[in-house]
Design a protein around this motif. Structure first.
Motif, PDB file in Angstrom:
ATOM      1  N   GLY A   1       0.787  -1.224   0.000  1.00  0.00           N
ATOM      2  CA  GLY A   1       0.000   0.000   0.000  1.00  0.00           C
ATOM      3  C   GLY A   1       0.818   1.271   0.000  1.00  0.00           C
TER       4      GLY A   1
ATOM      5  N   GLY B   1       2.021   1.572  -5.510  1.00  0.00           N
ATOM      6  CA  GLY B   1       1.152   2.363  -6.378  1.00  0.00           C
ATOM      7  C   GLY B   1       1.777   2.637  -7.726  1.00  0.00           C
TER       8      GLY B   1
ATOM      9  N   THR C   1      -4.859  -5.843  -9.718  1.00  0.00           N
ATOM     10  CA  THR C   1      -5.560  -5.777  -8.432  1.00  0.00           C
ATOM     11  C   THR C   1      -4.540  -5.492  -7.344  1.00  0.00           C
ATOM     12  OG1 THR C   1      -7.239  -7.350  -9.162  1.00  0.00           O
ATOM     13  CG2 THR C   1      -7.027  -6.996  -6.796  1.00  0.00           C
ATOM     14  N   VAL C   2      -4.748  -4.401  -6.616  1.00  0.00           N
ATOM     15  CA  VAL C   2      -3.864  -4.022  -5.519  1.00  0.00           C
ATOM     16  C   VAL C   2      -4.453  -4.584  -4.226  1.00  0.00           C
ATOM     17  CG1 VAL C   2      -2.776  -2.116  -4.284  1.00  0.00           C
ATOM     18  CG2 VAL C   2      -3.205  -1.917  -6.746  1.00  0.00           C
TER      19      VAL C   2
ATOM     20  N   LEU D   1      -5.982   3.297   1.418  1.00  0.00           N
ATOM     21  CA  LEU D   1      -4.606   3.682   1.107  1.00  0.00           C
ATOM     22  C   LEU D   1      -4.216   5.034   1.693  1.00  0.00           C
ATOM     23  CD1 LEU D   1      -4.614   2.683  -2.674  1.00  0.00           C
ATOM     24  CD2 LEU D   1      -3.356   1.505  -0.866  1.00  0.00           C
TER      25      LEU D   1
ATOM     26  N   LEU E   1      -4.850   5.705  -9.384  1.00  0.00           N
ATOM     27  CA  LEU E   1      -5.332   4.325  -9.333  1.00  0.00           C
ATOM     28  C   LEU E   1      -6.847   4.267  -9.461  1.00  0.00           C
ATOM     29  CD1 LEU E   1      -3.108   2.783  -6.501  1.00  0.00           C
ATOM     30  CD2 LEU E   1      -2.884   2.444  -8.960  1.00  0.00           C
TER      31      LEU E   1
ATOM     32  N   VAL F   1      -8.559  -1.759  -6.266  1.00  0.00           N
ATOM     33  CA  VAL F   1      -7.913  -1.821  -4.960  1.00  0.00           C
ATOM     34  C   VAL F   1      -8.801  -2.655  -4.038  1.00  0.00           C
ATOM     35  CG1 VAL F   1      -7.082  -0.514  -2.967  1.00  0.00           C
ATOM     36  CG2 VAL F   1      -6.803   0.432  -5.279  1.00  0.00           C
TER      37      VAL F   1
END
Length: 513
Positions: A336, A341, A355-356, A363, A375, A383
């Motif tokens: 994160g 990013g 996909t984060v 975040l 993002l 996310v």
């Protein structure tokens, strides 16, 4: 007439005045040519266009903006266009190959070398050993059963070929293993060439200090792996980490800094008023002061089945070097912070989906606002909060990930590639007990040291310079360290370190008199 189907490198759209819908038109064209650079063109003095342009750059809808040429032969415009094309070319790969490598794309060793060459801005061509091109190249080198990866240095007249070379083998072939003068005494040795180390070496060498920089891996440290840094002063549309680092390296080199590559410091001891550093190649170097800027290594994810697939679908950092191979894939980025990013933004240009995965609920506390907004604006980026990767499976390559929701305990199994950027661990083990460290390994400095009277056994008892607090890391930056005698640096503090080096050298000179 048959179309050549050439790729579109850049899209230029006028904005302001007679082009009120220029940004919307440019966005539409960019959707049709997502691999191109989107550039807004404005007239000088049309300040009303500034805010929408800045917003579009922040959201990743524009790559750059430039001014309309006002006179014939406007060199500023030509320079800006050249930079746009240079960036597009860097994203595509190809072109001049100073080094050619043939190997198993998903071997950990091949991945390490690709990453090292990329971070050092060495033009590289990589060919899978099972491809027609790869087999043809090996045959042309008269290699039937080579030890992979094979590395050919095409910039040398004799074009030497190395089979499964070590980092030292490559450095030797590049001519980087020139031994140091054993009788040399440096004013400053900088251990590490990340942003802090490079900053220190630039300022020290420019002020006449005899400066040596030790670097075991690649110029730029972790910052060199960043695809685009947008919050560094002086670069309004951003700059890649390795381009920024390499420019600083050339600057330090031009001022007279000596760089010693593929060698690392193994320990430091006080020796008759000097500091002696033992190096990984068995040599030693003597200096009046030392800046410790060894930075940090990516923290491992700690899942055994994923660790076994490192370099084969599980990557630590490496978003820049591995991104082109992610076309058509679903990529998961764990982390994160800003590095995660930036990696997600860069990977989104190649992967179908990104996909984060983060453990926190948002975040906000760990990532810069401009990256969060970018993002959010990217259509192929999601996310996913409050989750953790707890497992995975695969043979020669990662096939599935097991993701657990931290609140419900529910687990899902998904197919994809994993990039891990979950923080870092300080590279300070080589210091042993010579300098005080906290339980995480960060150097103790300034007020932290002053609270210990008397100092703990084995800790530094020399002069103590006040400085910032490195323990625990930096929320949105990278931590390195400087020990002059004894301080830790954050990114961008190289100049401040050299100020303290000057003060210490003045003390030594006064004592000698």
């Amino acid at each position: 007439m048959r179309s050549l189907e050439l790729p579109v490198a850049a899209l230029f759209g006028g904005m302001g005045g007679s082009d009120p819908d220029g940004l919307a038109t440019l966005r539409g064209l960019h959707r049709e040519h997502p691999g191109s650079m989107a550039v807004a063109v404005v007239r000088w003095g049309d300040f009303a266009t500034a805010q929408p342009i800045f917003e579009a750059v922040t959201l990743g809808q524009l790559d750059r903006w430039l001014y309309v040429p006002e006179v014939v032969g406007d060199e500023e415009f030509h320079r800006a266009v050249t930079e746009v094309l240079d960036e597009w070319s860097a994203r595509q790969g190809g072109g001049f190959e100073a080094v050619r490598m043939i190997g198993d794309r998903w071997s950990e060793r091949a991945q390490h070398l690709r990453d090292t060459f990329t971070r050092n801005r060495i033009p590289l061509g990589f060919y899978d050993c099972d491809s027609a091109d790869g087999r043809s190249m090996l045959a042309g080198m008269h290699l039937e059963e080579p030890r992979l990866p094979v590395v050919q240095l095409r910039f040398r007249p004799e074009r030497p070929v190395l089979e499964d070379p070590s980092d030292l083998d490559i450095a030797d072939a590049f001519g980087l293993l020139t031994p140091l003068d054993p009788d040399a005494v440096f004013d400053l040795v900088v251990v590490g060439s990340g942003p802090a180390g490079l900053g220190a070496s630039v300022y020290a060498a420019s002020e006449g200090l005899r400066t040596l920089v030790l670097e075991p891996e690649a110029i730029g440290g972790q910052a060199g792996t960043s695809s685009l840094i947008r919050n560094y002063p002086g670069f309004p549309t951003g700059i890649s980490g390795n381009r920024l680092a390499f420019s600083a390296y050339l600057q330090a080199w031009a001022f007279g800094s000596t760089f010693h590559f593929m060698r690392s410091a193994q320990g430091v001891v006080a020796d008759d008023g000097m500091l002696r550093l033992n190096l990984s190649d068995g040599a030693a170097v003597v200096s009046r002061t030392v800046v410790v800027a060894t930075g940090a290594a990516w923290r491992r994810i700690g899942v055994p089945e994923l660790e076994a697939l490192a370099g084969r679908g599980v990557f630590y950092g490496a978003a820049v070097s591995e991104a082109p191979a992610m076309r058509g894939r679903h990529v998961f980025v764990v982390g994160g912070g800003n590095s995660a990013g930036q990696a997600a933004v860069h990977l989104s240009r190649y992967a179908d989906r990104v996909t984060v995965l983060i453990r926190r609920s948002s975040l906000t506390d760990t990532m810069s606002d401009y990256l969060i907004r970018e993002l959010d604006a990217l259509p192929n980026v999601e996310v996913r909060p409050r989750v953790q990767v707890v497992g995975g499976a695969g043979g020669d390559f990662l096939e599935t990930l097991t993701i657990r929701h931290l609140d419900t305990g529910a687990e899902t199994v998904e197919a994809g590639v994993l990039f891990v950027l979950i923080g870092s661990e300080p590279r300070t083990d080589w210091l042993g007990g010579a300098l005080a460290r906290d339980r995480w390994g960060f150097l103790l400095t300034g007020a932290q040291l002053l609270t210990e009277e008397p100092p703990a056994p084995g800790r530094w008892t020399g002069p103590r310079a006040a400085g910032d607090e490195p323990a625990g890391g930096v929320r949105r930056g990278r931590c390195a360290g400087r020990v002059g005698q004894a301080r830790c640096l954050r990114r961008g503090e190289g100049a401040l370190a050299v100020t303290l080096v000057h003060a210490h050298l003045a003390e030594l000179a006064g004592a000698a008199r």
